[in-house]
Write a protein that holds these residues in place. Structure first.
Motif, PDB file in Angstrom:
ATOM      1  N   GLN A   1      -2.451  -1.597  -1.748  1.00 52.12           N
ATOM      2  CA  GLN A   1      -1.377  -2.509  -2.142  1.00 52.12           C
ATOM      3  C   GLN A   1      -0.385  -1.852  -3.107  1.00 52.12           C
ATOM      4  N   SER A   2      -0.453  -0.538  -3.276  1.00 50.29           N
ATOM      5  CA  SER A   2       0.333   0.132  -4.303  1.00 50.29           C
ATOM      6  C   SER A   2       1.844   0.069  -4.069  1.00 50.29           C
ATOM      7  N   MET A   3       2.278  -0.162  -2.838  1.00 58.03           N
ATOM      8  CA  MET A   3       3.722  -0.204  -2.561  1.00 58.03           C
ATOM      9  C   MET A   3       4.213  -1.624  -2.304  1.00 58.03           C
ATOM     10  N   ASN A   4       3.413  -2.624  -2.704  1.00 54.92           N
ATOM     11  CA  ASN A   4       3.843  -4.017  -2.588  1.00 54.92           C
ATOM     12  C   ASN A   4       5.082  -4.246  -3.429  1.00 54.92           C
ATOM     13  N   PRO A   5       6.045  -4.993  -3.042  1.00 53.47           N
ATOM     14  CA  PRO A   5       6.158  -5.757  -1.804  1.00 53.47           C
ATOM     15  C   PRO A   5       6.821  -4.977  -0.659  1.00 53.47           C
ATOM     16  N   THR A   6       7.290  -3.767  -0.931  1.00 53.40           N
ATOM     17  CA  THR A   6       7.984  -2.980   0.094  1.00 53.40           C
ATOM     18  C   THR A   6       7.088  -2.751   1.298  1.00 53.40           C
ATOM     19  N   LEU A   7       5.873  -2.265   1.045  1.00 54.30           N
ATOM     20  CA  LEU A   7       4.893  -2.014   2.100  1.00 54.30           C
ATOM     21  C   LEU A   7       3.605  -2.719   1.724  1.00 54.30           C
ATOM     22  N   GLN A   8       2.930  -3.245   2.723  1.00 47.54           N
ATOM     23  CA  GLN A   8       1.695  -3.976   2.470  1.00 47.54           C
ATOM     24  C   GLN A   8       0.518  -3.285   3.133  1.00 47.54           C
ATOM     25  N   ASN A   9      -0.680  -3.613   2.642  1.00 51.82           N
ATOM     26  CA  ASN A   9      -1.906  -3.065   3.212  1.00 51.82           C
ATOM     27  C   ASN A   9      -1.921  -3.285   4.723  1.00 51.82           C
ATOM     28  N   GLU A  10      -2.239  -2.239   5.466  1.00 52.36           N
ATOM     29  CA  GLU A  10      -2.341  -2.222   6.924  1.00 52.36           C
ATOM     30  C   GLU A  10      -0.997  -2.211   7.654  1.00 52.36           C
ATOM     31  N   ASP A  11       0.116  -2.081   6.938  1.00 48.60           N
ATOM     32  CA  ASP A  11       1.393  -1.830   7.621  1.00 48.60           C
ATOM     33  C   ASP A  11       1.298  -0.473   8.309  1.00 48.60           C
ATOM     34  N   VAL A  12       1.830  -0.379   9.513  1.00 48.47           N
ATOM     35  CA  VAL A  12       1.921   0.899  10.210  1.00 48.47           C
ATOM     36  C   VAL A  12       3.375   1.340  10.093  1.00 48.47           C
ATOM     37  N   VAL A  13       3.590   2.544   9.571  1.00 45.39           N
ATOM     38  CA  VAL A  13       4.944   3.037   9.326  1.00 45.39           C
ATOM     39  C   VAL A  13       5.177   4.356  10.051  1.00 45.39           C
ATOM     40  N   LEU A  14       6.457   4.670  10.271  1.00 50.76           N
ATOM     41  CA  LEU A  14       6.846   5.946  10.867  1.00 50.76           C
ATOM     42  C   LEU A  14       7.436   6.845   9.794  1.00 50.76           C
ATOM     43  N   LEU A  15       7.138   8.140   9.900  1.00 53.61           N
ATOM     44  CA  LEU A  15       7.677   9.141   8.976  1.00 53.61           C
ATOM     45  C   LEU A  15       8.735   9.970   9.681  1.00 53.61           C
ATOM     46  N   ASN A  16       9.772  10.315   8.959  1.00 45.47           N
ATOM     47  CA  ASN A  16      10.775  11.263   9.427  1.00 45.47           C
ATOM     48  C   ASN A  16      10.458  12.589   8.752  1.00 45.47           C
ATOM     49  N   LYS A  17       9.868  13.522   9.512  1.00 46.30           N
ATOM     50  CA  LYS A  17       9.501  14.823   8.956  1.00 46.30           C
ATOM     51  C   LYS A  17      10.674  15.791   8.937  1.00 46.30           C
ATOM     52  N   LEU A  18      11.696  15.519   9.719  1.00 44.78           N
ATOM     53  CA  LEU A  18      12.794  16.480   9.856  1.00 44.78           C
ATOM     54  C   LEU A  18      13.859  16.356   8.767  1.00 44.78           C
ATOM     55  N   CYS A  19      14.013  15.167   8.194  1.00 52.58           N
ATOM     56  CA  CYS A  19      15.139  14.961   7.268  1.00 52.58           C
ATOM     57  C   CYS A  19      15.094  15.901   6.067  1.00 52.58           C
ATOM     58  N   TYR A  20      13.896  16.278   5.611  1.00 57.74           N
ATOM     59  CA  TYR A  20      13.811  17.156   4.449  1.00 57.74           C
ATOM     60  C   TYR A  20      13.829  18.628   4.834  1.00 57.74           C
ATOM     61  N   LYS A  21      13.880  18.923   6.106  1.00 55.72           N
ATOM     62  CA  LYS A  21      14.065  20.309   6.545  1.00 55.72           C
ATOM     63  C   LYS A  21      15.551  20.669   6.501  1.00 55.72           C
ATOM     64  N   ILE A  22      16.415  19.645   6.608  1.00 58.48           N
ATOM     65  CA  ILE A  22      17.865  19.888   6.567  1.00 58.48           C
ATOM     66  C   ILE A  22      18.509  19.361   5.292  1.00 58.48           C
ATOM     67  N   GLY A  23      17.759  18.620   4.485  1.00 59.84           N
ATOM     68  CA  GLY A  23      18.285  18.073   3.242  1.00 59.84           C
ATOM     69  C   GLY A  23      17.161  17.928   2.232  1.00 59.84           C
ATOM     70  N   SER A  24      17.487  17.404   1.075  1.00 57.19           N
ATOM     71  CA  SER A  24      16.506  17.234  -0.002  1.00 57.19           C
ATOM     72  C   SER A  24      16.157  15.768  -0.174  1.00 57.19           C
ATOM     73  N   PRO A  25      14.947  15.491  -0.672  1.00 55.40           N
ATOM     74  CA  PRO A  25      14.598  14.109  -0.986  1.00 55.40           C
ATOM     75  C   PRO A  25      15.559  13.545  -2.026  1.00 55.40           C
ATOM     76  N   LYS A  26      15.837  12.272  -1.894  1.00 60.78           N
ATOM     77  CA  LYS A  26      16.754  11.576  -2.804  1.00 60.78           C
ATOM     78  C   LYS A  26      15.975  10.571  -3.654  1.00 60.78           C
ATOM     79  N   ARG A  27      16.563  10.212  -4.788  1.00 61.13           N
ATOM     80  CA  ARG A  27      15.976   9.191  -5.634  1.00 61.13           C
ATOM     81  C   ARG A  27      15.857   7.880  -4.851  1.00 61.13           C
ATOM     82  N   MET A  28      14.745   7.219  -5.017  1.00 59.17           N
ATOM     83  CA  MET A  28      14.388   5.947  -4.387  1.00 59.17           C
ATOM     84  C   MET A  28      13.918   6.079  -2.942  1.00 59.17           C
ATOM     85  N   ASN A  29      13.881   7.306  -2.387  1.00 58.61           N
ATOM     86  CA  ASN A  29      13.274   7.487  -1.064  1.00 58.61           C
ATOM     87  C   ASN A  29      11.795   7.139  -1.159  1.00 58.61           C
TER      88      ASN A  29
END
Length: 193
Positions: free
Chosen positions: A53-81
């Protein structure tokens, strides 16, 4: 000028030539579609399941999410990502989903229940509660060239983030990708902010 009619043998050769050209075009198109599919799945379709539950309310236990692995190969992580990070060096090391608060070269401090980045208060739009435990950020943490400070969205009920020495500061190699979409349950389908 009169056109000489083609013999049966020449007509058959022309027909076979056209069929081969069409088959080649079809195979080239199919190869492109397969390559794009593999690219999309490997880059944008990596699935992970939220197990706390650590990302409540944005994400909840047992939510299935998709990751974008490519975005940080061409750019840098941003604040609030919202990112998936691996804690440890092994492929079997635990993976956490957290929000980036501090960027390379910045100083992050939690005082009086609020987050400050380079002595400027950071507005946390995902949770307006006062932070009860500053952890190692109480005195301020200065990030190196390739380091990030991550925080749980439900920061008062969970502390498995950069405030603890066991998790600590995250370097870019630990970031697996940006969490960009909830795909299950269907009632929560949507983009992650």
């Amino acid at each position: 000028m009169r056109k000489v009619p083609l013999s049966k043998k020449q007509k058959r050769a022309e027909k076979i030539k056209k069929m081969l050209i069409h088959a080649g075009i079809w195979l080239a198109g199919l190869s492109i579609v397969i390559a794009l599919g593999i690219f999309a799945v490997r880059g944008f379709g990596i699935r992970t399941v939220i197990i706390d539950q650590s990302m409540n309310p944005t994400l909840q236990n047992e939510d299935v999410v998709l990751l974008n692995k490519l975005c940080y190969k061409i750019g840098s992580p941003k604040r609030m990502n919202v990112v998936a990070v691996r804690i440890g060096t092994s492929e079997n090391s635990p993976t956490y989903v957290r929000r980036i608060i501090g960027l390379p070269g910045e100083t992050v401090q939690i005082k009086n229940g609020k987050v400050y980045v380079d002595d400027t208060e950071l507005e946390l739009t995902f949770n307006d509660a006062v932070i009860e435990n500053a952890g190692v950020a109480e005195k301020g943490v200065t990030l190196g060239d390739d380091e990030y400070f991550v925080l749980c969205d439900d920061y008062n009920n969970n502390r498995d983030d950069s405030r603890l020495d066991s998790i600590g500061i995250i370097d870019s190699e630990q970031i697996l990708g940006k969490v960009w979409m909830i795909v299950s349950p269907f009632s929560r389908l949507g983009l992650v902010h």
